[in-house]
Design a protein around this motif. Structure first.
Motif, mmCIF file in Angstrom:
data_model
loop_
_atom_site.group_PDB
_atom_site.id
_atom_site.type_symbol
_atom_site.label_atom_id
_atom_site.label_comp_id
_atom_site.label_asym_id
_atom_site.label_seq_id
_atom_site.Cartn_x
_atom_site.Cartn_y
_atom_site.Cartn_z
ATOM 1 N N LEU A 60 2.945 23.884 50.939
ATOM 2 C CA LEU A 60 3.620 24.294 49.709
ATOM 3 C C LEU A 60 4.720 23.301 49.375
ATOM 4 O O LEU A 60 5.286 22.660 50.260
ATOM 5 N N THR A 61 5.001 23.207 48.091
ATOM 6 C CA THR A 61 6.060 22.327 47.611
ATOM 7 C C THR A 61 7.212 23.176 47.079
ATOM 8 O O THR A 61 6.977 24.197 46.421
ATOM 9 N N LEU A 62 8.414 22.757 47.387
ATOM 10 C CA LEU A 62 9.588 23.418 46.827
ATOM 11 C C LEU A 62 9.858 22.742 45.486
ATOM 12 O O LEU A 62 10.368 21.623 45.432
ATOM 13 N N GLN A 71 2.147 26.228 45.104
ATOM 14 C CA GLN A 71 1.031 25.319 45.339
ATOM 15 C C GLN A 71 1.242 24.072 44.481
ATOM 16 O O GLN A 71 2.063 24.061 43.565
ATOM 17 N N MET A 72 0.490 23.024 44.750
ATOM 18 C CA MET A 72 0.586 21.800 43.956
ATOM 19 C C MET A 72 -0.057 22.066 42.592
ATOM 20 O O MET A 72 -1.077 22.742 42.513
ATOM 21 N N GLY A 73 0.530 21.514 41.530
ATOM 22 C CA GLY A 73 -0.091 21.723 40.236
ATOM 23 C C GLY A 73 0.714 21.138 39.101
ATOM 24 O O GLY A 73 1.861 20.725 39.286
ATOM 25 N N LEU A 147 8.641 19.717 51.053
ATOM 26 C CA LEU A 147 7.201 19.900 51.213
ATOM 27 C C LEU A 147 7.007 20.368 52.646
ATOM 28 O O LEU A 147 7.535 19.740 53.572
ATOM 29 N N ARG A 148 6.269 21.480 52.825
ATOM 30 C CA ARG A 148 6.188 22.030 54.168
ATOM 31 C C ARG A 148 4.880 22.792 54.374
ATOM 32 O O ARG A 148 4.401 23.466 53.469
ATOM 33 N N TRP A 149 4.346 22.691 55.591
ATOM 34 C CA TRP A 149 3.198 23.490 56.006
ATOM 35 C C TRP A 149 3.705 24.853 56.461
ATOM 36 O O TRP A 149 4.662 24.934 57.222
ATOM 37 N N PHE A 150 3.041 25.922 56.000
ATOM 38 C CA PHE A 150 3.377 27.281 56.399
ATOM 39 C C PHE A 150 2.141 27.955 56.985
ATOM 40 O O PHE A 150 1.060 27.896 56.383
#
Length: 176
Positions: A60-62, A71-73, A147-150
């Motif tokens: 996910l992106t902050l 999400q990316m978009g 940007l981080r993996w959750f």
């Protein structure tokens, strides 16, 4: 085929969320420019949830402007040929994963309509899922604060309902 025509075909083939799908199709019928940001009545956007099923996690992106984990978009651009292209381009740009991302088979996973500040009024988001390669290395873009993996189980604690529903629908499509 134009991006507008592709969007209409993709949405006509999408069988879930019938009321929202019809709203998107009505928007595109009324607005030939309805896939692009200058359309003041709202515009179609494309996004992708970057997922690593092998490790049970999502990227996910902050978001810089919204301060939310998403999400990316983003917006459709004149060079985009399809909504799938939009989603995959945005996933690559915002995740920093330059190669190896592939969209999950079956087309869009969900639709999400959300209000945005004027002069535009609505984002009509067509949401996909992108599978990350095993060796994926994410790099923060200038559009993000972080940007981080959750792990799947942590997404509901950091993200809004739209992202949680997208994850749930993606996992259902993956058979998990």
């Amino acid at each position: 085929m134009s991006l507008h025509e592709d969007a209409v075909l993709v949405l006509k083939a999408y069988e879930d969320q019938p009321e929202l799908r019809e709203l998107y199709l009505e928007h595109l019928a009324a607005h030939p420019d309805g896939v692009y940001k200058p359309c003041g009545a709202g515009h179609v956007t494309g996004s992708a949830l970057v997922i690593d099923p092998a490790r049970g996690r999502v990227l996910l992106t902050l978001h810089k402007k919204l301060g939310m984990w998403l999400q990316m978009g983003g917006h459709c651009e004149p060079g985009d040929r399809s909504l799938a292209d939009v989603a995959l381009r945005e996933a690559r740009e915002e995740s920093g994963i330059a190669s190896g991302l592939t969209l999950l088979d079956g087309g869009p996973v969900r639709l999400d309509r959300h209000a945005i500040p004027a002069p535009c009024h609505w984002h009509l988001d067509v949401q996909y899922a992108a599978l990350a390669p095993a060796d994926a290395v994410a790099e923060i873009s200038e559009e993000s604060l972080d940007l981080r993996w959750f792990p799947y189980g942590q997404v509901a604690a950091v993200a809004d309902t739209s992202v949680v529903r997208l994850l749930e629908a993606t996992l259902a499509r993956l058979g998990g």
